[in-house]
Design a protein around this motif. Structure first.
Motif, short mmCIF file in Angstrom:
data_model
loop_
_atom_site.label_atom_id
_atom_site.label_comp_id
_atom_site.label_asym_id
_atom_site.label_seq_id
_atom_site.Cartn_x
_atom_site.Cartn_y
_atom_site.Cartn_z
N LEU A 1 1.22 -0.94 -0.26
CA LEU A 1 -0.16 -0.32 -0.01
C LEU A 1 0.48 1.67 0.11
CD1 LEU A 1 -3.00 -1.14 2.69
CD2 LEU A 1 -2.91 -1.22 0.33
N ASN A 2 2.47 1.46 -0.14
CA ASN A 2 2.96 1.84 -0.49
C ASN A 2 3.33 2.86 -2.00
OD1 ASN A 2 3.92 1.90 2.64
ND2 ASN A 2 5.63 0.52 1.14
N GLU A 3 2.28 2.21 -2.66
CA GLU A 3 1.92 2.94 -3.66
C GLU A 3 0.43 3.05 -4.22
OE1 GLU A 3 4.48 3.09 -5.87
OE2 GLU A 3 6.25 1.99 -4.28
N PRO A 4 0.21 4.00 -5.22
CA PRO A 4 -1.52 4.44 -4.65
C PRO A 4 -2.40 3.38 -5.28
CG PRO A 4 -0.18 5.92 -6.67
CD PRO A 4 1.29 4.67 -5.92
N LEU A 5 -2.90 3.55 -4.88
CA LEU A 5 -4.43 1.81 -5.02
C LEU A 5 -5.76 2.63 -5.94
CD1 LEU A 5 -5.72 -1.51 -4.27
CD2 LEU A 5 -6.11 -0.09 -2.24
N PHE A 6 -5.70 1.98 -6.97
CA PHE A 6 -7.53 2.10 -7.51
C PHE A 6 -8.30 0.99 -7.58
CE2 PHE A 6 -3.94 4.47 -9.24
CZ PHE A 6 -4.17 5.84 -9.73
N ILE A 7 -9.32 0.76 -6.87
CA ILE A 7 -10.09 -0.05 -6.83
C ILE A 7 -11.09 0.19 -7.75
CG2 ILE A 7 -11.92 -1.17 -5.00
CD1 ILE A 7 -10.49 -0.70 -3.07
N VAL A 8 -12.14 -0.18 -8.82
CA VAL A 8 -12.89 0.21 -9.62
C VAL A 8 -14.22 -1.66 -9.86
CG1 VAL A 8 -11.65 2.16 -10.70
CG2 VAL A 8 -11.86 -0.34 -11.37
N GLY A 9 -14.97 -0.78 -10.95
CA GLY A 9 -16.04 -2.33 -10.60
C GLY A 9 -17.01 -2.27 -10.32
N ASN A 10 -18.02 -3.23 -10.74
CA ASN A 10 -19.91 -3.29 -9.94
C ASN A 10 -19.84 -3.48 -8.77
OD1 ASN A 10 -22.83 -3.02 -10.17
ND2 ASN A 10 -22.34 -4.43 -12.27
N LEU A 11 -20.03 -2.58 -7.34
CA LEU A 11 -20.01 -3.31 -6.86
C LEU A 11 -21.80 -3.70 -6.32
CD1 LEU A 11 -16.75 -1.43 -5.02
CD2 LEU A 11 -17.47 -3.52 -5.75
N ASN A 12 -22.52 -2.72 -6.70
CA ASN A 12 -23.83 -2.82 -6.52
C ASN A 12 -24.06 -2.54 -5.34
OD1 ASN A 12 -25.35 -4.45 -9.36
ND2 ASN A 12 -23.61 -6.09 -8.57
N MET A 13 -23.83 -1.47 -4.96
CA MET A 13 -23.62 -0.76 -3.29
C MET A 13 -24.76 0.28 -3.67
SD MET A 13 -20.37 -2.47 -1.26
CE MET A 13 -20.28 -3.89 -1.18
N ASP A 14 -24.65 1.09 -2.91
CA ASP A 14 -25.01 2.20 -2.38
C ASP A 14 -24.00 3.15 -2.18
OD1 ASP A 14 -26.61 5.03 -3.18
OD2 ASP A 14 -28.28 4.60 -1.64
N PHE A 15 -23.70 4.90 -2.55
CA PHE A 15 -22.15 5.33 -2.28
C PHE A 15 -22.99 7.07 -1.80
CE2 PHE A 15 -17.86 4.27 -2.13
CZ PHE A 15 -17.80 5.68 -1.83
N SER A 16 -24.36 7.01 -1.78
CA SER A 16 -24.96 8.66 -2.15
C SER A 16 -24.39 9.06 -0.76
CB SER A 16 -26.59 8.34 -1.72
OG SER A 16 -27.02 7.38 -1.14
N ASP A 17 -24.50 10.08 -0.50
CA ASP A 17 -24.57 10.95 0.71
C ASP A 17 -25.10 10.71 1.65
OD1 ASP A 17 -21.74 11.70 -0.48
OD2 ASP A 17 -22.39 13.01 -1.55
N LYS A 18 -26.21 10.54 1.24
CA LYS A 18 -28.01 10.53 2.24
C LYS A 18 -27.71 9.28 2.81
CE LYS A 18 -30.14 12.23 -2.01
NZ LYS A 18 -31.59 11.92 -2.41
N ILE A 19 -26.71 7.95 2.64
CA ILE A 19 -26.96 7.65 4.05
C ILE A 19 -25.55 6.86 4.31
CG2 ILE A 19 -29.46 6.79 3.26
CD1 ILE A 19 -27.54 4.33 2.06
N LYS A 20 -25.06 6.68 5.44
CA LYS A 20 -23.86 6.22 6.00
C LYS A 20 -23.74 4.48 5.55
CE LYS A 20 -20.01 6.73 7.18
NZ LYS A 20 -18.63 8.27 6.59
#
Length: 247
Positions: A206-225
């Motif tokens: 983890l000393n190098e930049p990490l990128f995570i992409v994909g279809n996680l089927n999760m809600d990342f909206s700011d409305k809910i934690k």
């Protein structure tokens, strides 16, 4: 920042009825939208498709006004005879993937739920400008493919067992980068998926930049934690997706 890519056609795969895929093709010049559905289920899915077109028309600049374009169902396209072949048919409909790759305008291109099994030869979607890394599952679902420009120096490629995930480490312009592409099936519990993902993250450098992409089927909206937002906070990750990517 993003750069607008000019193209004559835009191909949008659609996930319908939890286990079926079709393909929408937007022709910019003719202002037409063509639906390729290997089951010809246009009447059943027209409401979903219309809603998607309205959303794309609102958020994608080049598709502005698309809700008023002429819409057609292509009834001359090949029709599947089985009940699990839609993924392969969408890939065949989308043979313009080669054209997209040949434009060389993307560094990394990812596809999920390819429904490709190991019987497909490695020459499948071979391209002169990109490496191809694939994680096969079965024709019933799952599967990942990553195309990464061959100007990148690929230093590592890992497919962890029992996880829909491909991990790459590559060097670009002297910088080493970690890249994870993953998919969470809707029937897999979010917390279990995130625990596996976190375990894997902490197994790499983890000393190098990490990128995570994909279809996680999760809600990342700011409305809910949500679980995914808590996961991002706990692992010091930044979310760059600000608008919904599925409906």
């Amino acid at each position: 920042m993003s750069r607008q890519i000019q193209s004559r056609s835009y191909l949008i795969p659609i996930h319908l009825d939890e286990n079926h895929w079709s393909l929408l093709v937007f022709n910019i010049n003719s202002k037409q939208i063509i639906n390729f559905d290997s089951l010809y289920n246009i009447d059943k899915n027209i409401a979903i498709i219309s809603n998607l077109i309205s959303i794309l028309s609102k958020y994608v600049t080049v598709l502005k006004g698309a809700q008023n374009w002429n819409f057609f169902q292509n009834y001359s396209a090949p029709r599947q005879s089985g009940d699990i072949d839609c993924g392969v048919f969408v890939c065949q409909y989308a043979n313009e993937v080669h054209s997209i790759l040949n434009m060389k305008q993307f560094d990394i291109i990812c596809f999920c739920e390819t429904k490709i099994e190991d019987s497909y030869p490695n020459s499948f979607y071979k391209n002169d400008y990109y490496y191809k890394i694939r994680l096969d599952r079965s024709r019933h679902g799952g599967g990942l493919i990553i195309f990464i420009k061959n100007s990148f120096v690929l230093t590592k490629s890992v497919h962890p067992e029992n996880t829909e995930l491909i991990y790459l480490q590559f060097r670009k312009s002297g910088q080493l980068n970690n890249f994870i592409y993953t998919f969470r099936a809707p029937n897999l519990k979010e917390q279990l998926f995130l625990e596996k993902l976190e375990d894997f993250i902490h197994s790499i450098n983890l000393n190098e930049p990490l990128f995570i992409v994909g279809n996680l089927n999760m809600d990342f909206s700011d409305k809910i934690k949500s679980n995914i937002s808590k996961f991002a906070d706990h692992n010091d990750l930044i979310n760059f997706v600000k608008t919904p990517t599925s409906i």
